[in-house]
Write an enzyme that holds these catalytic residues in place. Structure first.
Site, PDB file in Angstrom:
ATOM      1  N   ARG A 280       5.342 -27.816   7.450  1.00  0.00           N
ATOM      2  CA  ARG A 280       6.331 -27.574   6.520  1.00  0.00           C
ATOM      3  C   ARG A 280       7.408 -28.776   6.718  1.00  0.00           C
ATOM      4  NH1 ARG A 280       6.755 -21.191   8.313  1.00  0.00           N
ATOM      5  NH2 ARG A 280       5.208 -20.514   6.480  1.00  0.00           N
TER       6      ARG A 280
ATOM      7  N   LYS B 211      -3.957  -3.997   3.366  1.00  0.00           N
ATOM      8  CA  LYS B 211      -3.654  -2.661   2.404  1.00  0.00           C
ATOM      9  C   LYS B 211      -3.645  -2.890   1.096  1.00  0.00           C
ATOM     10  CE  LYS B 211      -1.241  -0.691   6.361  1.00  0.00           C
ATOM     11  NZ  LYS B 211      -0.041  -0.097   6.930  1.00  0.00           N
TER      12      LYS B 211
ATOM     13  N   GLY C 166      -0.392 -17.951   4.029  1.00  0.00           N
ATOM     14  CA  GLY C 166      -0.615 -17.204   5.186  1.00  0.00           C
ATOM     15  C   GLY C 166      -1.929 -17.141   5.869  1.00  0.00           C
TER      16      GLY C 166
ATOM     17  N   GLY D 120       4.506 -15.086   0.963  1.00  0.00           N
ATOM     18  CA  GLY D 120       5.708 -13.827   0.359  1.00  0.00           C
ATOM     19  C   GLY D 120       5.959 -14.248  -1.110  1.00  0.00           C
TER      20      GLY D 120
HETATM   21  P1  AMP Z   1      -2.270  -8.870   4.538  1.00  0.00           P
HETATM   22  O1  AMP Z   1      -0.912  -8.890   5.369  1.00  0.00           O
HETATM   23  O2  AMP Z   1      -2.126  -7.434   3.902  1.00  0.00           O
HETATM   24  O3  AMP Z   1      -2.857  -9.778   3.749  1.00  0.00           O
HETATM   25  O4  AMP Z   1      -3.323  -8.291   5.717  1.00  0.00           O
HETATM   26  C1  AMP Z   1      -3.595  -9.252   6.775  1.00  0.00           C
HETATM   27  C2  AMP Z   1      -4.545  -8.578   8.096  1.00  0.00           C
HETATM   28  O5  AMP Z   1      -5.353  -7.726   7.191  1.00  0.00           O
HETATM   29  C3  AMP Z   1      -5.084  -9.424   8.880  1.00  0.00           C
HETATM   30  O6  AMP Z   1      -4.373  -9.161  10.151  1.00  0.00           O
HETATM   31  C4  AMP Z   1      -6.148  -8.789   8.950  1.00  0.00           C
HETATM   32  O7  AMP Z   1      -6.716  -8.530  10.390  1.00  0.00           O
HETATM   33  C5  AMP Z   1      -6.287  -7.469   8.349  1.00  0.00           C
HETATM   34  N1  AMP Z   1      -7.562  -7.044   7.857  1.00  0.00           N
HETATM   35  C6  AMP Z   1      -8.514  -7.716   7.166  1.00  0.00           C
HETATM   36  N2  AMP Z   1      -9.579  -6.953   6.981  1.00  0.00           N
HETATM   37  C7  AMP Z   1      -9.655  -5.804   7.524  1.00  0.00           C
HETATM   38  C8  AMP Z   1     -10.631  -4.717   8.066  1.00  0.00           C
HETATM   39  N3  AMP Z   1     -11.522  -4.614   7.372  1.00  0.00           N
HETATM   40  N4  AMP Z   1      -9.866  -3.820   8.913  1.00  0.00           N
HETATM   41  C9  AMP Z   1      -8.722  -3.780   9.267  1.00  0.00           C
HETATM   42  N5  AMP Z   1      -7.763  -4.771   8.982  1.00  0.00           N
HETATM   43  C10 AMP Z   1      -8.261  -5.735   8.201  1.00  0.00           C
END
Ligand code: AMP
Length: 402
Positions: free
Chosen positions: A37, A199, A355, A378
């Site tokens: 960064r 999610k 990220g 973000g």
């Molecule tokens: P996000 O911040 O929504 O992009 O989510 C990132 C997180 O999603 C990471 O910490 C991953 O460990 C989690 N993740 C990805 N695939 C899965 C899965 N199949 N089950 C549970 N967590 C997951």
């Protein structure tokens, strides 16, 4: 970009307040473990210093929540920046107040001052007008080069701009907007978005916005399972957002009515528990046992997604394909980074939205083969959602000649 940039201002002899993103990881002893960064902001800083400007740099580091937290001091960053610039960097122990004023006023042309962590004051994240005024009073001109916080209306990103005739973008922000903006506004086609992560709720606005723009949406990660549930399938103990099943159904319907190819995994890596030593199995997506969970995409999914990437001319990726923090569930994510690099070698424009996906590209050793890796997870997500970023909206418009 329709905003003025650092190229549009005469900095010689001027004090220039520069909002940078020096939110770097530090180990317990104050050593910087990844300085990317800092290096990313060097072109803007050097341009100001070489132009005879007096750079007053400000940033946040971590989440001190309005308290002085010595472990989150920017002092080690000043030392590291001095090494990178090959010139001294002065440091003020508070970002506003007498010491900051004195040190700012004592700068000679071509010299650089770094202010202490902005978030030692709650007024920074509160976008307090008085605090923004004090910060602005240190300088004559303002440059924002902190893309990572451009989606936040904070005192140093938004409030401060009200006090300057000209607030301009640094090179880093210019580059981010150029790549992300061009991908959304005028993409070479086919245009593919890869979305993963935990999610649906975190990505719903991106999915909706991209429906209008892309040719293919590839879904991986935990969020795939809520879609499978919505399709009436057995997902075992995989991640499920119970309250988003209806939403998943709506998205699936929307996919049918749009000409967008909406692809979900066809197989996955499963285990009984999320554990480094768990026994793994690869199963078809219809064969997840009731007591197992899906934790990564499987090889057939990788093959399916790779085929789409190979034919794509623009690729945007945000979110891991599995629980990539665990080595044995990281293969899908790391392999996707590799496939993205391969597509780039063959002429595609590839963009990673910061990220976890950026970390995967580094892990796969393909960082330099990706067209653009965003410095703001973000911020890039909000950009892909089609939202206006307050830190960029607040900058002075360029007058477009017609
Ligand atoms: P996000 O911040 O929504 O992009 O989510 C990132 C997180 O999603 C990471 O910490 C991953 O460990 C989690 N993740 C990805 N695939 C899965 C899965 N199949 N089950 C549970 N967590 C997951």
């Amino acid at each position: 970009m329709n905003k003025l940039t650092v190229k549009d201002i005469a900095v010689s002899g001027k004090k220039v307040l520069v909002r940078v993103d020096f939110n770097v990881p530090l180990d317990g002893s104050g050593r910087i473990t990844d300085d990317s960064r800092i290096t990313a902001s060097l072109p803007t800083i050097r341009t100001i210093l070489d132009g005879g400007g007096r750079a007053i740099l400000c940033s946040h580091l971590g989440r001190p929540k309005g308290r002085v937290v010595p472990e989150m001091s920017l002092r080690p960053v000043a030392e590291h920046l001095a090494d990178l610039l090959g010139a001294p960097v002065k440091f003020a122990a508070d970002c506003i107040g007498e010491e900051a004023e004195q040190k700012a006023n004592a700068l000679a042309d071509g010299q650089c001052l770094l202010l202490e962590n902005l978030r030692f004051h709650n007024e920074e994240t509160d976008n307090d007008p008085d605090f923004a005024g004090k910060l602005a009073s240190l300088a004559d001109l303002y440059v924002n080069d902190a893309f990572g916080t451009a989606h936040r209306a904070h005192a140093s990103t938004e409030g401060v701009t009200k006090h300057f005739d000209r607030s301009v973008a640094g090179f880093l922000i210019e580059k981010e907007i150029e790549y992300l903006g061009r991908a959304l506004a005028n993409p070479a086609r086919p245009f593919t978005a890869i979305l993963g992560g935990a999610k649906i709720s975190g990505k719903i606005d991106v999915i909706n916005n991209l429906f209008e723009k892309v040719d293919n949406i590839l879904i991986g990660g935990g969020m795939a399972f809520t879609f499978f549930k919505a399709m009436g399938m057995e997902i075992g103990t995989s991640l499920l957002e119970e309250d988003k099943i209806e939403l998943a159904r709506e998205i699936l319907d929307k996919a049918k009515s749009h000409s967008v190819k909406f692809l979900l995994p066809v197989d996955c890596v499963i285990a009984a528990e999320l554990d480094e030593d768990a026994d793994l199995k690869i199963v078809g997506i219809n064969d997840i046992p009731a007591d197992m969970k899906g934790l990564d995409i499987g090889p057939d999914t990788l093959k399916l997604f790779s085929g789409i990437l190979a034919d794509s001319k623009t690729i945007v990726w945000n979110g891991p394909m599995g629980v990539f923090e665990y080595a044995q569930f990281s293969l899908g994510t790391v392999a996707m980074a590799g496939q993205m690099a391969l597509a780039t070698d063959n002429g595609a424009v590839s963009i990673i939205g910061g990220g976890d996906s950026a970390a995967a590209a580094i892990k796969a050793g393909v960082k330099d083969r990706i067209t653009h890796i965003s410095t703001g997870g973000g911020a890039s997500l909000e950009f892909l959602e089609g939202k206006s970023l307050p830190g960029i909206a607040a900058l002075t418009d360029a007058i477009i000649e017609v």
